[in-house]
Design a protein around this motif. Structure first.
Motif, PDB file in Angstrom:
ATOM      1  N   THR A 201      33.280 -16.820  -6.393  1.00 50.09           N
ATOM      2  CA  THR A 201      33.936 -16.947  -7.704  1.00 50.09           C
ATOM      3  C   THR A 201      32.934 -17.040  -8.849  1.00 50.09           C
ATOM      4  O   THR A 201      33.276 -16.757  -9.982  1.00 50.09           O
ATOM      5  CB  THR A 201      34.877 -18.167  -7.779  1.00 50.09           C
ATOM      6  OG1 THR A 201      34.138 -19.351  -7.556  1.00 50.09           O
ATOM      7  CG2 THR A 201      36.011 -18.060  -6.792  1.00 50.09           C
ATOM      8  N   CYS A 202      31.715 -17.389  -8.555  1.00 46.10           N
ATOM      9  CA  CYS A 202      30.688 -17.542  -9.600  1.00 46.10           C
ATOM     10  C   CYS A 202      29.811 -16.299  -9.740  1.00 46.10           C
ATOM     11  O   CYS A 202      28.791 -16.336 -10.417  1.00 46.10           O
ATOM     12  CB  CYS A 202      29.818 -18.756  -9.302  1.00 46.10           C
ATOM     13  SG  CYS A 202      28.777 -18.531  -7.835  1.00 46.10           S
ATOM     14  N   THR A 203      30.221 -15.186  -9.147  1.00 46.11           N
ATOM     15  CA  THR A 203      29.411 -13.965  -9.166  1.00 46.11           C
ATOM     16  C   THR A 203      29.163 -13.483 -10.593  1.00 46.11           C
ATOM     17  O   THR A 203      30.082 -13.400 -11.404  1.00 46.11           O
ATOM     18  CB  THR A 203      30.097 -12.846  -8.359  1.00 46.11           C
ATOM     19  OG1 THR A 203      30.254 -13.285  -7.006  1.00 46.11           O
ATOM     20  CG2 THR A 203      29.293 -11.557  -8.388  1.00 46.11           C
TER      21      THR A 203
ATOM     22  N   LYS B 191      22.982  -6.206 -10.189  1.00 41.52           N
ATOM     23  CA  LYS B 191      23.310  -6.546  -8.799  1.00 41.52           C
ATOM     24  C   LYS B 191      24.057  -7.891  -8.755  1.00 41.52           C
ATOM     25  O   LYS B 191      23.698  -8.824  -9.460  1.00 41.52           O
ATOM     26  CB  LYS B 191      22.037  -6.648  -7.970  1.00 41.52           C
ATOM     27  CG  LYS B 191      21.203  -5.372  -8.021  1.00 41.52           C
ATOM     28  CD  LYS B 191      20.701  -4.995  -6.668  1.00 41.52           C
ATOM     29  CE  LYS B 191      19.870  -3.751  -6.638  1.00 41.52           C
ATOM     30  NZ  LYS B 191      20.380  -2.591  -7.230  1.00 41.52           N
ATOM     31  N   PRO B 192      25.073  -7.995  -7.902  1.00 36.12           N
ATOM     32  CA  PRO B 192      25.828  -9.248  -7.808  1.00 36.12           C
ATOM     33  C   PRO B 192      24.967 -10.394  -7.269  1.00 36.12           C
ATOM     34  O   PRO B 192      24.244 -10.222  -6.285  1.00 36.12           O
ATOM     35  CB  PRO B 192      26.960  -8.942  -6.839  1.00 36.12           C
ATOM     36  CG  PRO B 192      26.873  -7.509  -6.498  1.00 36.12           C
ATOM     37  CD  PRO B 192      25.582  -6.974  -6.995  1.00 36.12           C
TER      38      PRO B 192
ATOM     39  N   ILE C 197      21.482 -10.384 -17.489  1.00 37.62           N
ATOM     40  CA  ILE C 197      22.579 -11.111 -16.849  1.00 37.62           C
ATOM     41  C   ILE C 197      23.881 -10.622 -17.482  1.00 37.62           C
ATOM     42  O   ILE C 197      24.004 -10.593 -18.710  1.00 37.62           O
ATOM     43  CB  ILE C 197      22.438 -12.636 -17.059  1.00 37.62           C
ATOM     44  CG1 ILE C 197      21.101 -13.116 -16.489  1.00 37.62           C
ATOM     45  CG2 ILE C 197      23.621 -13.380 -16.445  1.00 37.62           C
ATOM     46  CD1 ILE C 197      20.697 -14.497 -16.971  1.00 37.62           C
ATOM     47  N   THR C 198      24.835 -10.235 -16.643  1.00 39.46           N
ATOM     48  CA  THR C 198      26.145  -9.807 -17.142  1.00 39.46           C
ATOM     49  C   THR C 198      27.200 -10.722 -16.558  1.00 39.46           C
ATOM     50  O   THR C 198      27.280 -10.891 -15.339  1.00 39.46           O
ATOM     51  CB  THR C 198      26.455  -8.348 -16.749  1.00 39.46           C
ATOM     52  OG1 THR C 198      25.401  -7.511 -17.213  1.00 39.46           O
ATOM     53  CG2 THR C 198      27.772  -7.881 -17.349  1.00 39.46           C
ATOM     54  N   THR C 199      28.024 -11.290 -17.437  1.00 36.90           N
ATOM     55  CA  THR C 199      29.172 -12.092 -17.019  1.00 36.90           C
ATOM     56  C   THR C 199      30.425 -11.267 -17.284  1.00 36.90           C
ATOM     57  O   THR C 199      30.370 -10.192 -17.890  1.00 36.90           O
ATOM     58  CB  THR C 199      29.259 -13.419 -17.807  1.00 36.90           C
ATOM     59  OG1 THR C 199      29.577 -13.125 -19.172  1.00 36.90           O
ATOM     60  CG2 THR C 199      27.956 -14.199 -17.713  1.00 36.90           C
TER      61      THR C 199
ATOM     62  N   SER D 298      39.065 -13.238  -9.896  1.00 32.19           N
ATOM     63  CA  SER D 298      38.951 -11.909 -10.510  1.00 32.19           C
ATOM     64  C   SER D 298      37.612 -11.630 -11.183  1.00 32.19           C
ATOM     65  O   SER D 298      37.072 -10.534 -11.006  1.00 32.19           O
ATOM     66  CB  SER D 298      40.089 -11.671 -11.500  1.00 32.19           C
ATOM     67  OG  SER D 298      41.320 -11.694 -10.826  1.00 32.19           O
ATOM     68  N   PRO D 299      37.042 -12.551 -11.964  1.00 31.31           N
ATOM     69  CA  PRO D 299      35.758 -12.225 -12.590  1.00 31.31           C
ATOM     70  C   PRO D 299      34.679 -11.832 -11.582  1.00 31.31           C
ATOM     71  O   PRO D 299      33.982 -10.834 -11.767  1.00 31.31           O
ATOM     72  CB  PRO D 299      35.392 -13.503 -13.340  1.00 31.31           C
ATOM     73  CG  PRO D 299      36.701 -14.156 -13.642  1.00 31.31           C
ATOM     74  CD  PRO D 299      37.549 -13.852 -12.437  1.00 31.31           C
ATOM     75  N   GLY D 300      34.558 -12.579 -10.504  1.00 30.20           N
ATOM     76  CA  GLY D 300      33.558 -12.275  -9.491  1.00 30.20           C
ATOM     77  C   GLY D 300      33.836 -10.966  -8.788  1.00 30.20           C
ATOM     78  O   GLY D 300      32.927 -10.162  -8.533  1.00 30.20           O
ATOM     79  N   ILE D 301      35.098 -10.712  -8.478  1.00 35.45           N
ATOM     80  CA  ILE D 301      35.479  -9.464  -7.804  1.00 35.45           C
ATOM     81  C   ILE D 301      35.250  -8.273  -8.729  1.00 35.45           C
ATOM     82  O   ILE D 301      34.743  -7.232  -8.303  1.00 35.45           O
ATOM     83  CB  ILE D 301      36.935  -9.537  -7.302  1.00 35.45           C
ATOM     84  CG1 ILE D 301      37.023 -10.517  -6.125  1.00 35.45           C
ATOM     85  CG2 ILE D 301      37.456  -8.157  -6.912  1.00 35.45           C
ATOM     86  CD1 ILE D 301      38.418 -10.784  -5.614  1.00 35.45           C
TER      87      ILE D 301
END
Length: 192
Positions: free
Chosen positions: A71-73, A79-80, A96-98, A127-130
């Motif tokens: 979930t924190c990806t 790269k994840p 860094i991309t959030t 959802s954000p991490g996925i």
């Protein structure tokens, strides 16, 4: 018996020592979502904590904080990475991309659009991490197979869905990103 402190006295004495201990802080320059920020940070804070608490980028979620749920990806140099396991000093000067940096202004990324259209996000916590893991996949493999998608998302847990809608949304976005399907229209979610 008066020689041994009670458990309550012992706990109070230890807490007092913890509060008085100085915290080591460093100025760290982070490049987040295309914006460079210099922050004075305690060295023990994770990237997850800094993004949420110091930068108010709350799209990155707290989950297990053990690197097991995804979930924190976030994306680091595309790269994840699990931000709960990364210290800001490790990523100083790297891109860094959030999730907040995924859309282009008010224009949703094709993955975000496909997730919304197909109902791939239920509660939305994962959802954000996925989405970010999927973005990384599609940047390196523009036409992934269903197995490729499953493998890329293997580190992201979702407790609400059976993953079918998520897989279909990634497939739909991949087709749209490579001009084989218009942004909205027929054939939604009926990928391979």
């Amino acid at each position: 018996m008066g020689l041994c402190p009670s458990p309550a006295d012992y706990a109070r004495r230890e807490l007092k020592n913890e509060v008085e201990r100085p915290v080591d802080r460093h100025v760290i320059a982070l490049d987040v979502n295309g914006e460079r920020r210099e922050l004075l940070l305690p060295v023990h804070k994770t990237l997850l904590e800094v993004l949420r608490e110091d930068m108010q980028l709350t799209g990155t979620k707290h989950g297990c904080e053990l690197g097991e749920c995804g979930t924190c990806t976030v994306l680091i140099d595309g790269k994840p990475e699990l931000s709960c396991l990364v210290l800001p000093i490790q990523v100083e000067g790297r891109a860094i991309t959030t999730i907040e940096g995924m859309a282009g202004g008010s224009q949703l990324h094709p993955l975000q659009q496909a997730f919304a259209e197909l109902g791939a996000a239920q509660c939305g916590y994962c959802s954000p991490g996925i989405l970010l893991a999927s973005k990384s996949l599609l940047e390196t493999n523009p036409r992934p197979s269903r197995d490729d998608i499953r493998e890329a998302l293997a580190g992201n847990l979702c407790r609400c869905t059976g993953y079918t809608k998520i897989l279909e949304a990634v497939e739909l976005a991949a087709r749209r990103m490579h001009n084989s399907l218009p942004p909205s229209g027929g054939g939604l979610g009926r990928g391979a």
